[in-house]
Scaffold this motif. Sequence first.
Motif, mmCIF file in Angstrom:
data_model
loop_
_atom_site.group_PDB
_atom_site.id
_atom_site.type_symbol
_atom_site.label_atom_id
_atom_site.label_comp_id
_atom_site.label_asym_id
_atom_site.label_seq_id
_atom_site.Cartn_x
_atom_site.Cartn_y
_atom_site.Cartn_z
ATOM 1 N N TYR A 24 22.131 35.808 45.757
ATOM 2 C CA TYR A 24 22.708 36.793 46.578
ATOM 3 C C TYR A 24 21.788 38.169 46.504
ATOM 4 C CZ TYR A 24 27.054 33.805 46.522
ATOM 5 O OH TYR A 24 27.676 32.609 46.705
ATOM 6 N N LEU A 25 21.429 38.950 47.706
ATOM 7 C CA LEU A 25 20.718 39.862 47.714
ATOM 8 C C LEU A 25 21.499 41.076 48.318
ATOM 9 C CD1 LEU A 25 17.857 41.533 47.682
ATOM 10 C CD2 LEU A 25 17.404 40.784 49.899
ATOM 11 N N SER A 77 35.690 44.213 51.465
ATOM 12 C CA SER A 77 35.291 43.193 52.511
ATOM 13 C C SER A 77 33.936 42.855 52.375
ATOM 14 C CB SER A 77 35.587 44.127 53.635
ATOM 15 O OG SER A 77 34.862 43.601 54.934
ATOM 16 N N GLU A 78 33.622 41.660 52.625
ATOM 17 C CA GLU A 78 32.246 41.252 52.478
ATOM 18 C C GLU A 78 31.635 40.836 53.795
ATOM 19 O OE1 GLU A 78 32.591 38.244 49.416
ATOM 20 O OE2 GLU A 78 32.301 39.564 47.770
ATOM 21 N N GLU A 79 30.339 41.050 53.775
ATOM 22 C CA GLU A 79 29.594 40.510 55.033
ATOM 23 C C GLU A 79 28.650 39.728 54.788
ATOM 24 O OE1 GLU A 79 30.973 44.035 58.531
ATOM 25 O OE2 GLU A 79 29.031 43.043 58.535
ATOM 26 N N THR A 80 28.595 38.575 54.738
ATOM 27 C CA THR A 80 27.277 37.671 54.257
ATOM 28 C C THR A 80 26.632 37.434 55.169
ATOM 29 O OG1 THR A 80 28.858 36.575 53.028
ATOM 30 C CG2 THR A 80 26.762 35.545 53.115
ATOM 31 N N VAL A 81 25.333 37.763 54.961
ATOM 32 C CA VAL A 81 24.060 37.236 56.122
ATOM 33 C C VAL A 81 23.492 36.099 55.484
ATOM 34 C CG1 VAL A 81 21.747 38.265 57.060
ATOM 35 C CG2 VAL A 81 23.848 39.879 56.690
ATOM 36 N N ASP A 82 23.305 35.056 56.336
ATOM 37 C CA ASP A 82 22.674 33.956 55.851
ATOM 38 C C ASP A 82 21.320 33.965 55.796
ATOM 39 O OD1 ASP A 82 23.844 31.645 54.561
ATOM 40 O OD2 ASP A 82 25.286 31.691 55.998
ATOM 41 N N GLY A 83 20.564 33.564 54.633
ATOM 42 C CA GLY A 83 19.280 33.306 54.740
ATOM 43 C C GLY A 83 18.391 34.357 54.410
ATOM 44 N N LEU A 84 17.529 34.239 53.454
ATOM 45 C CA LEU A 84 16.448 35.318 53.139
ATOM 46 C C LEU A 84 15.626 35.828 54.384
ATOM 47 C CD1 LEU A 84 14.813 37.112 51.037
ATOM 48 C CD2 LEU A 84 13.552 35.133 50.489
ATOM 49 N N GLU A 85 15.376 34.786 55.283
ATOM 50 C CA GLU A 85 14.543 35.358 56.524
ATOM 51 C C GLU A 85 15.365 36.362 57.176
ATOM 52 O OE1 GLU A 85 15.874 32.393 55.391
ATOM 53 O OE2 GLU A 85 16.970 31.601 57.070
ATOM 54 N N ASN A 86 16.563 36.435 56.979
ATOM 55 C CA ASN A 86 17.020 37.535 57.829
ATOM 56 C C ASN A 86 17.358 38.969 56.983
ATOM 57 O OD1 ASN A 86 17.679 35.773 60.167
ATOM 58 N ND2 ASN A 86 19.117 34.638 58.843
ATOM 59 N N ALA A 87 16.764 39.126 55.937
ATOM 60 C CA ALA A 87 16.834 40.221 55.307
ATOM 61 C C ALA A 87 16.747 41.520 56.121
ATOM 62 C CB ALA A 87 16.268 40.103 53.944
ATOM 63 N N LEU A 110 17.291 43.880 39.289
ATOM 64 C CA LEU A 110 16.551 44.477 40.441
ATOM 65 C C LEU A 110 15.353 43.096 40.394
ATOM 66 C CD1 LEU A 110 15.590 48.153 39.402
ATOM 67 C CD2 LEU A 110 16.837 47.119 41.651
ATOM 68 N N LEU A 111 15.780 42.047 41.152
ATOM 69 C CA LEU A 111 14.985 40.744 41.379
ATOM 70 C C LEU A 111 14.181 40.971 42.405
ATOM 71 C CD1 LEU A 111 18.001 38.765 39.850
ATOM 72 C CD2 LEU A 111 15.938 39.545 38.486
ATOM 73 N N GLY A 112 14.383 41.460 43.371
ATOM 74 C CA GLY A 112 13.309 41.595 44.692
ATOM 75 C C GLY A 112 13.744 40.569 45.891
ATOM 76 N N TRP A 113 13.368 40.764 46.752
ATOM 77 C CA TRP A 113 13.462 40.348 48.040
ATOM 78 C C TRP A 113 12.615 38.742 47.994
ATOM 79 C CZ3 TRP A 113 14.241 42.980 53.480
ATOM 80 C CH2 TRP A 113 15.296 44.085 53.168
ATOM 81 N N VAL A 159 22.676 39.324 51.659
ATOM 82 C CA VAL A 159 22.221 38.089 52.169
ATOM 83 C C VAL A 159 22.458 37.120 51.010
ATOM 84 C CG1 VAL A 159 19.816 37.206 52.744
ATOM 85 C CG2 VAL A 159 20.303 39.674 53.188
ATOM 86 N N LYS A 160 22.953 35.823 51.631
ATOM 87 C CA LYS A 160 23.021 34.877 50.923
ATOM 88 C C LYS A 160 21.614 34.101 50.730
ATOM 89 C CE LYS A 160 25.425 30.224 50.429
ATOM 90 N NZ LYS A 160 26.232 29.403 50.670
#
Lengths: 347, 347
Positions: free
Chosen positions: B44-45, B313-323, B96-99, B341-342
């Motif tokens: 998770y990012l 509350s959490e909002e999950t965005v799916d996929g690194l490509e959408n960061a 701090l693991l990066g995108w 981002v998941k």
Amino acid sequence: MAKVNRQFRLTARPVGEIKESDFSYKEEEIPTIGDGEMFVRNLYLSLDPTNRLWMSDQDQYMPPVELGAVMRGIAIAVVEESKSPQYKKGDFIWGLLGWQDYALLTGDDFQNVIPLDSSVLPDNKLTLYLGPMGMTGWTAYLGLLNIGKPQPGETVFVSGAAGSVGSMVGQIAKIKGCRVVGTAGSESKCLWLKEELGFDEAINYKNYKPGLELEEAIAKVCPNGIDVYFDNVGGSILDAVLTQVNLHARIPLCGLMSIYNAKGPVPGPYNYSQIMMKRVQVQGFIISDYFMQWSEAMTAIAQWIKEGKIKYSEETVDGLENAPKALIQLFKGTSKGKVFVKISEEP
Amino acid sequence: MAKVNRQFRLTARPVGEIKESDFSYKEEEIPTIGDGEMFVRNLYLSLDPTNRLWMSDQDQYMPPVELGAVMRGIAIAVVEESKSPQYKKGDFIWGLLGWQDYALLTGDDFQNVIPLDSSVLPDNKLTLYLGPMGMTGWTAYLGLLNIGKPQPGETVFVSGAAGSVGSMVGQIAKIKGCRVVGTAGSESKCLWLKEELGFDEAINYKNYKPGLELEEAIAKVCPNGIDVYFDNVGGSILDAVLTQVNLHARIPLCGLMSIYNAKGPVPGPYNYSQIMMKRVQVQGFIISDYFMQWSEAMTAIAQWIKEGKIKYSEETVDGLENAPKALIQLFKGTSKGKVFVKISEEP
């Protein structure tokens, strides 16, 4: 008693710079005093940048002076007649006694005065109670030490450094082992700060354009950054200082003289975000917040003056009639140290 | 090992709002690891307003991300392979693991990660370590309690109240017995704050013109003034709050989201002088200033979540490509609580 009491009353709220016509001159007869009351003769009237605030009706730390009321002012006085158990004829007091020859104190008025203890007075000078041993000295001492918390070797920066508060701040910071840099508005003030008061550096801010030029001038004389900024003026100096602050710097916010004469809303520091980035503490204060520590300040400052570690400068304006002019002059920034009006002779 | 590591690198410093073209997508092969090194898979990012700061080269609390470098980001990861004595395969870490899909940790990198202890985890949700149990939760807890020092019965005001930090601040202040008022940018967020999180009042700031209108709206819901202002946004809300602060108010300065996208210098608060008049304390802070108290915050927050006193509350965005898109969206102010981002499935 048929003495005449000369007074200046507030006639108009200043727009921009103070004008003489904002005051009106009046003469009143002194009433006889009743039980529990006291009648004092003003000797010296303090002039302070905060007078400009009191004249305005902006939201401030005390109620504004009402239109038509005697102008508020701090003064030193001698008791002429007393039907109060607390004071006797000949006592000296300090307080909000107003721009007038005499003050009648009744009821709550007594809360705004304190007796002066001449036994702790260095140089036998009563006027010290308006400067280094008075509100401006306490302001410097308590604001710098309580909020600024200067540590030996740190850099303390002070604006309005040749003023009554600023000149004390710098000297106390030197006593505490700091590197001290100040700003002032003339070469002669800067010389005085460095050669008489022992400042490490002094900058004539008028030599530099606000912005990059001023920032670079400050950076040059603060090679290790700024740990404590004692702010008396706000404005472009605050903005420049914020580019040079160290992590966890402290900013005792004592005054904002650069904007007191502003005619409308003034933007805050453009570098406000540095307060977050550098995790700075800004703490507004008024000397009355530290009432409990007055005697500590007084004792320390008296001792330092006696030891020659603190020097001071006084500018005396002669005669109550010159008070409005002298207050206007104070904002021109030409004076060094404490400015006050001599109203009458010491007994 | 022939896995492909997808990455977003910083290509351009944003001018105004972030654009997708400020990032560039790249694929790299994962190198084999050496002694003392570790290879982790990001799960998770975290997306945070402060990402915008890191992308810029303005003076800030960490070095800016270098152009061409992998975009900096906080993530939760699982250890896939370890030649470090500190971690073993299957351990969860935060740092701090990066995108990117994977991170290779060498040398100093280990200073920026911490192991996650799932035994204290309520709801068995690893993602809590990005929200209430993570940096945003600690920021709320430590900033509010250390700087704000809220006392029972006081009014705590928080901007960005529906955000990941703000929503925690308000709930912790309620637990501490305060009246809590927040600002947010939509009716639905305000409803959520009041009906789900127990805020006493919530203001949709978009309904009011900056200045007098906003001041009056705030005054109406803060009849006893404001004692603590937890500032996440700066700008016109800060200005309005400064007209309503009580004597000796405290302002933990956590963020200035309203100006991160600014294209040039932004004026500080027009009501800066109120900091002096009301003797306010403004204290900038970054969570790393309070490292020593992390476990205290963690324990308290975990307990409150278990007791149902804190909701999230959490909002999950799916996929690194959408960061990149999701970070841009974060600044539109449409999300509630923590946004992340998941990147890959939990093991």
